[in-house]
Motif scaffolding. Structure first.
Motif, PDB file in Angstrom:
ATOM      1  N   LEU A  60       3.731   1.593   2.730  1.00  0.00           N
ATOM      2  CA  LEU A  60       4.845   2.494   2.423  1.00  0.00           C
ATOM      3  C   LEU A  60       4.377   3.937   2.348  1.00  0.00           C
ATOM      4  CD1 LEU A  60       6.607   0.416  -0.393  1.00  0.00           C
ATOM      5  CD2 LEU A  60       7.013   0.353   2.084  1.00  0.00           C
ATOM      6  N   ASP A  61       5.279   4.824   2.729  1.00  0.00           N
ATOM      7  CA  ASP A  61       4.970   6.249   2.747  1.00  0.00           C
ATOM      8  C   ASP A  61       5.299   6.869   1.388  1.00  0.00           C
ATOM      9  OD1 ASP A  61       4.173   8.636   3.809  1.00  0.00           O
ATOM     10  OD2 ASP A  61       5.812   8.820   5.262  1.00  0.00           O
ATOM     11  N   ILE A  62       4.451   7.779   0.942  1.00  0.00           N
ATOM     12  CA  ILE A  62       4.780   8.559  -0.255  1.00  0.00           C
ATOM     13  C   ILE A  62       4.630  10.034   0.082  1.00  0.00           C
ATOM     14  CG2 ILE A  62       4.304   6.927  -2.114  1.00  0.00           C
ATOM     15  CD1 ILE A  62       1.498   8.174  -2.329  1.00  0.00           C
ATOM     16  N   TYR A  63       5.370  10.849  -0.639  1.00  0.00           N
ATOM     17  CA  TYR A  63       5.340  12.280  -0.372  1.00  0.00           C
ATOM     18  C   TYR A  63       5.199  13.033  -1.688  1.00  0.00           C
ATOM     19  CZ  TYR A  63       6.882  16.943   1.019  1.00  0.00           C
ATOM     20  OH  TYR A  63       6.942  18.297   1.225  1.00  0.00           O
ATOM     21  N   GLY A  64       4.359  14.015  -1.669  1.00  0.00           N
ATOM     22  CA  GLY A  64       4.221  14.860  -2.855  1.00  0.00           C
ATOM     23  C   GLY A  64       3.507  16.135  -2.462  1.00  0.00           C
ATOM     24  N   LEU A  65       3.441  17.067  -3.374  1.00  0.00           N
ATOM     25  CA  LEU A  65       2.669  18.274  -3.125  1.00  0.00           C
ATOM     26  C   LEU A  65       2.165  18.800  -4.455  1.00  0.00           C
ATOM     27  CD1 LEU A  65       5.129  21.110  -2.072  1.00  0.00           C
ATOM     28  CD2 LEU A  65       5.883  18.806  -2.550  1.00  0.00           C
ATOM     29  N   SER A  66       0.978  19.378  -4.414  1.00  0.00           N
ATOM     30  CA  SER A  66       0.321  19.826  -5.651  1.00  0.00           C
ATOM     31  C   SER A  66       1.220  20.743  -6.470  1.00  0.00           C
ATOM     32  CB  SER A  66      -0.979  20.568  -5.323  1.00  0.00           C
ATOM     33  OG  SER A  66      -1.841  19.716  -4.638  1.00  0.00           O
TER      34      SER A  66
ATOM     35  N   TYR B 280       9.271   8.563  -2.302  1.00  0.00           N
ATOM     36  CA  TYR B 280       8.538   7.341  -1.934  1.00  0.00           C
ATOM     37  C   TYR B 280       9.466   6.430  -1.151  1.00  0.00           C
ATOM     38  CZ  TYR B 280      11.488   5.746  -5.636  1.00  0.00           C
ATOM     39  OH  TYR B 280      12.610   5.486  -6.364  1.00  0.00           O
ATOM     40  N   GLU B 281       8.897   5.611  -0.304  1.00  0.00           N
ATOM     41  CA  GLU B 281       9.693   4.629   0.433  1.00  0.00           C
ATOM     42  C   GLU B 281       9.896   3.375  -0.408  1.00  0.00           C
ATOM     43  OE1 GLU B 281       8.991   4.915   5.242  1.00  0.00           O
ATOM     44  OE2 GLU B 281       7.572   3.803   4.055  1.00  0.00           O
ATOM     45  N   CYS B 282      11.042   2.727  -0.205  1.00  0.00           N
ATOM     46  CA  CYS B 282      11.249   1.386  -0.754  1.00  0.00           C
ATOM     47  C   CYS B 282      10.926   0.400   0.365  1.00  0.00           C
ATOM     48  CB  CYS B 282      12.688   1.229  -1.226  1.00  0.00           C
ATOM     49  SG  CYS B 282      13.866   1.329   0.147  1.00  0.00           S
TER      50      CYS B 282
ATOM     51  N   GLY C 134       0.840  -1.193   0.000  1.00  0.00           N
ATOM     52  CA  GLY C 134       0.000   0.000   0.000  1.00  0.00           C
ATOM     53  C   GLY C 134       0.874   1.242   0.000  1.00  0.00           C
ATOM     54  N   PHE C 135       0.446   2.267  -0.734  1.00  0.00           N
ATOM     55  CA  PHE C 135       1.137   3.565  -0.722  1.00  0.00           C
ATOM     56  C   PHE C 135       0.243   4.553   0.010  1.00  0.00           C
ATOM     57  CE2 PHE C 135       3.172   1.598  -4.429  1.00  0.00           C
ATOM     58  CZ  PHE C 135       4.495   1.781  -4.064  1.00  0.00           C
ATOM     59  N   HIS C 136       0.746   5.060   1.119  1.00  0.00           N
ATOM     60  CA  HIS C 136      -0.089   5.908   1.953  1.00  0.00           C
ATOM     61  C   HIS C 136       0.606   7.230   2.230  1.00  0.00           C
ATOM     62  CE1 HIS C 136      -2.275   2.237   2.285  1.00  0.00           C
ATOM     63  NE2 HIS C 136      -1.275   1.633   2.891  1.00  0.00           N
ATOM     64  N   GLY C 137      -0.122   8.298   2.031  1.00  0.00           N
ATOM     65  CA  GLY C 137       0.472   9.611   2.250  1.00  0.00           C
ATOM     66  C   GLY C 137      -0.603  10.656   2.404  1.00  0.00           C
TER      67      GLY C 137
ATOM     68  N   MET D 115      14.513  11.491   2.186  1.00  0.00           N
ATOM     69  CA  MET D 115      14.019  12.454   3.180  1.00  0.00           C
ATOM     70  C   MET D 115      13.320  11.683   4.294  1.00  0.00           C
ATOM     71  SD  MET D 115      10.690  14.055   1.153  1.00  0.00           S
ATOM     72  CE  MET D 115       9.672  14.435   2.587  1.00  0.00           C
ATOM     73  N   THR D 116      13.448  12.181   5.529  1.00  0.00           N
ATOM     74  CA  THR D 116      12.719  11.550   6.635  1.00  0.00           C
ATOM     75  C   THR D 116      11.254  11.967   6.531  1.00  0.00           C
ATOM     76  OG1 THR D 116      13.048  13.440   8.100  1.00  0.00           O
ATOM     77  CG2 THR D 116      14.737  11.710   8.147  1.00  0.00           C
ATOM     78  N   LYS D 117      10.398  11.287   7.246  1.00  0.00           N
ATOM     79  CA  LYS D 117       8.998  11.730   7.321  1.00  0.00           C
ATOM     80  C   LYS D 117       8.975  13.154   7.845  1.00  0.00           C
ATOM     81  CE  LYS D 117       6.527   7.481   8.653  1.00  0.00           C
ATOM     82  NZ  LYS D 117       5.463   7.453   7.666  1.00  0.00           N
ATOM     83  N   PRO D 118       8.128  14.032   7.267  1.00  0.00           N
ATOM     84  CA  PRO D 118       8.022  15.382   7.835  1.00  0.00           C
ATOM     85  C   PRO D 118       7.578  15.290   9.300  1.00  0.00           C
ATOM     86  CG  PRO D 118       6.993  15.303   5.678  1.00  0.00           C
ATOM     87  CD  PRO D 118       7.321  13.883   6.052  1.00  0.00           C
ATOM     88  N   ILE D 119       8.232  16.053  10.164  1.00  0.00           N
ATOM     89  CA  ILE D 119       7.908  15.979  11.594  1.00  0.00           C
ATOM     90  C   ILE D 119       7.010  17.130  12.017  1.00  0.00           C
ATOM     91  CG2 ILE D 119      10.000  14.729  12.312  1.00  0.00           C
ATOM     92  CD1 ILE D 119      10.933  17.634  13.254  1.00  0.00           C
ATOM     93  N   GLY D 120       6.684  18.010  11.098  1.00  0.00           N
ATOM     94  CA  GLY D 120       5.816  19.130  11.442  1.00  0.00           C
ATOM     95  C   GLY D 120       5.865  20.168  10.342  1.00  0.00           C
ATOM     96  N   ARG D 121       5.296  21.321  10.643  1.00  0.00           N
ATOM     97  CA  ARG D 121       5.218  22.397   9.662  1.00  0.00           C
ATOM     98  C   ARG D 121       5.875  23.648  10.229  1.00  0.00           C
ATOM     99  NH1 ARG D 121       3.273  22.138   4.728  1.00  0.00           N
ATOM    100  NH2 ARG D 121       2.462  24.236   5.008  1.00  0.00           N
ATOM    101  N   SER D 122       6.402  24.469   9.328  1.00  0.00           N
ATOM    102  CA  SER D 122       6.994  25.715   9.805  1.00  0.00           C
ATOM    103  C   SER D 122       5.965  26.848   9.784  1.00  0.00           C
ATOM    104  CB  SER D 122       8.208  26.094   8.961  1.00  0.00           C
ATOM    105  OG  SER D 122       7.814  26.391   7.643  1.00  0.00           O
ATOM    106  N   ASP D 123       4.702  26.545   9.405  1.00  0.00           N
ATOM    107  CA  ASP D 123       3.652  27.563   9.511  1.00  0.00           C
ATOM    108  C   ASP D 123       2.481  26.968  10.290  1.00  0.00           C
ATOM    109  OD1 ASP D 123       2.354  25.849   7.830  1.00  0.00           O
ATOM    110  OD2 ASP D 123       2.401  27.160   6.089  1.00  0.00           O
ATOM    111  N   ASP D 124       1.335  27.604  10.256  1.00  0.00           N
ATOM    112  CA  ASP D 124       0.224  27.149  11.094  1.00  0.00           C
ATOM    113  C   ASP D 124      -0.760  26.249  10.353  1.00  0.00           C
ATOM    114  OD1 ASP D 124      -0.803  29.057   9.443  1.00  0.00           O
ATOM    115  OD2 ASP D 124      -1.792  30.231  10.996  1.00  0.00           O
ATOM    116  N   MET D 125      -0.374  25.771   9.189  1.00  0.00           N
ATOM    117  CA  MET D 125      -1.302  24.941   8.423  1.00  0.00           C
ATOM    118  C   MET D 125      -1.601  23.624   9.145  1.00  0.00           C
ATOM    119  SD  MET D 125      -1.023  23.561   4.523  1.00  0.00           S
ATOM    120  CE  MET D 125      -0.282  21.978   4.903  1.00  0.00           C
ATOM    121  N   LEU D 126      -2.861  23.222   9.114  1.00  0.00           N
ATOM    122  CA  LEU D 126      -3.259  21.938   9.683  1.00  0.00           C
ATOM    123  C   LEU D 126      -3.561  20.989   8.533  1.00  0.00           C
ATOM    124  CD1 LEU D 126      -5.902  23.319  12.174  1.00  0.00           C
ATOM    125  CD2 LEU D 126      -3.794  22.176  12.850  1.00  0.00           C
ATOM    126  N   ILE D 127      -3.297  19.708   8.760  1.00  0.00           N
ATOM    127  CA  ILE D 127      -3.702  18.729   7.753  1.00  0.00           C
ATOM    128  C   ILE D 127      -4.809  17.883   8.364  1.00  0.00           C
ATOM    129  CG2 ILE D 127      -2.963  16.842   6.246  1.00  0.00           C
ATOM    130  CD1 ILE D 127      -0.194  18.088   6.215  1.00  0.00           C
TER     131      ILE D 127
END
Ligand SMILES: [Zn+2]
Length: 311
Positions: free
Chosen positions: A109-115, A124-126, A85-88, A197-209
């Motif tokens: 597995l973790d995947i990372y992307g942004l619009s 993506y993780e292997c 599974g690819f989850h992100g 890249m490691t999993k993002p550990i947070g945000r540098s602004d106030d955006m919530l996901i």
């Protein structure tokens, strides 16, 4: 994922890039795609088994929800044909990974992307599950100090910044993602030599996901401030019920409104909920609070209480 795989794509289609972005990428790889989109758990589980889906893509919280739903229906992990599974699109932990893997009987597995970078497929993780491989042929990654903006050495946590190398329609130079992570330069045990890249550990602004959707508290504030009966005092409470994010918006209303009947209050509250939904496209539970009951602060108001830290 290799040619011949069958991808059940449970990311939302529409304007969210997870749906069509992954769909087109998987087709390009030579996979068959079931564009099932999110929701309708009964149908997800049926199609997964009828079509013998080998790959699942969805948010990690939805993967866990599917795993629980499968167990509730008496399905064992070996009854589920998935291999991976690819989850992100939202933060998740290795503990949640272990639970998803146990429930669905597949690698998670973790995947990372942004619009802004073309959607999914930036990293993506292997199967080593030791950081996400960045597609360096398309993206130049750097990590900077978010205050001084200076690049940081590999291994140090800072804000992830990307420069596109192959995009023609919307090239971006040193685009600040606001995601905080570290870069890993050592070759991976899988043999790939690309930067990870490691999993993002947070945000540098106030955006919530919230359930994979980017939410800025200012968007909610704008809605609230457009309603005259609402006082300029509010709090946003984010929590996790089971595996799904829930959001409550506490708003203080004027004295007059409590003179109304229960029916009027309920209509007013539903109206605010509908207006927030129109802007954010997510359901938020609005709680009306009596005047002067929301805590005031001396300095920066505490607008957001995020209780999801225990993930
Ligand atoms: Zn690897």
């Amino acid at each position: 994922m290799t040619p011949g795989d069958l991808l059940q794509n449970a990311f939302g289609y529409g304007l969210f890039t997870g749906g069509l972005g992954l769909h087109l990428g998987a087709e390009r790889l030579g996979c068959t795609v079931v564009p099932i989109s999110g929701g309708n758990t009964e149908r997800q589980l049926k199609i997964m088994r009828d079509f013998r889906a080998s790959v699942l893509s969805c948010t990690p919280s939805y993967a866990m929800y599917l795993a629980d739903a499968a167990r509730d229906r008496g399905l064992r992990p070996e009854d589920i044909p998935l291999r991976v599974g690819f989850h992100g699109a939202e933060p998740w932990t290795n503990e949640l990974r272990a639970q998803i893997e146990a429930g669905l009987g597949a690698h998670a597995l973790d995947i990372y992307g942004l619009s802004e970078m073309g959607g999914p497929g930036v990293a993506y993780e292997c199967l080593c599950k030791a950081g996400m491989h960045i597609n360096e042929d398309h993206y130049l990654a750097e990590v900077i100090d978010p205050h001084s903006l200076r690049p940081l050495p590999h291994g140090e946590v800072g804000e992830l910044v990307f420069t596109t190398l192959s995009r023609e329609a919307q090239p971006l130079i040193r685009y600040r993602t606001r995601d905080l992570c570290a870069l890993i330069a050592e070759p991976c045990a899988c043999g790939r030599t690309s930067l990870r890249m490691t999993k993002p550990i947070g945000r540098s602004d106030d955006m919530l996901i919230i359930r994979g959707v980017n939410v800025f508290p200012s968007q909610i504030e704008e809605v609230l401030m457009s309603i005259p009966a609402i006082e300029p005092h509010y709090q946003i409470v984010v929590d996790r019920k089971g595996y799904l994010d829930v959001i409550e918006v506490w708003v203080e209303v004027g004295e007059d409104i409590f003179a109304e009947t229960m029916g009027d209050l309920e209509r007013f509250q539903k109206g605010v909920q509908a207006q927030i939904y129109n802007v954010l496209n997510i359901q938020a539970a609005v709680k009306l609070k009596e005047p002067r009951t929301i805590q005031r602060s001396e300095g920066k108001a505490v607008r957001v209480i995020d209780k999801r830290t225990a993930l």
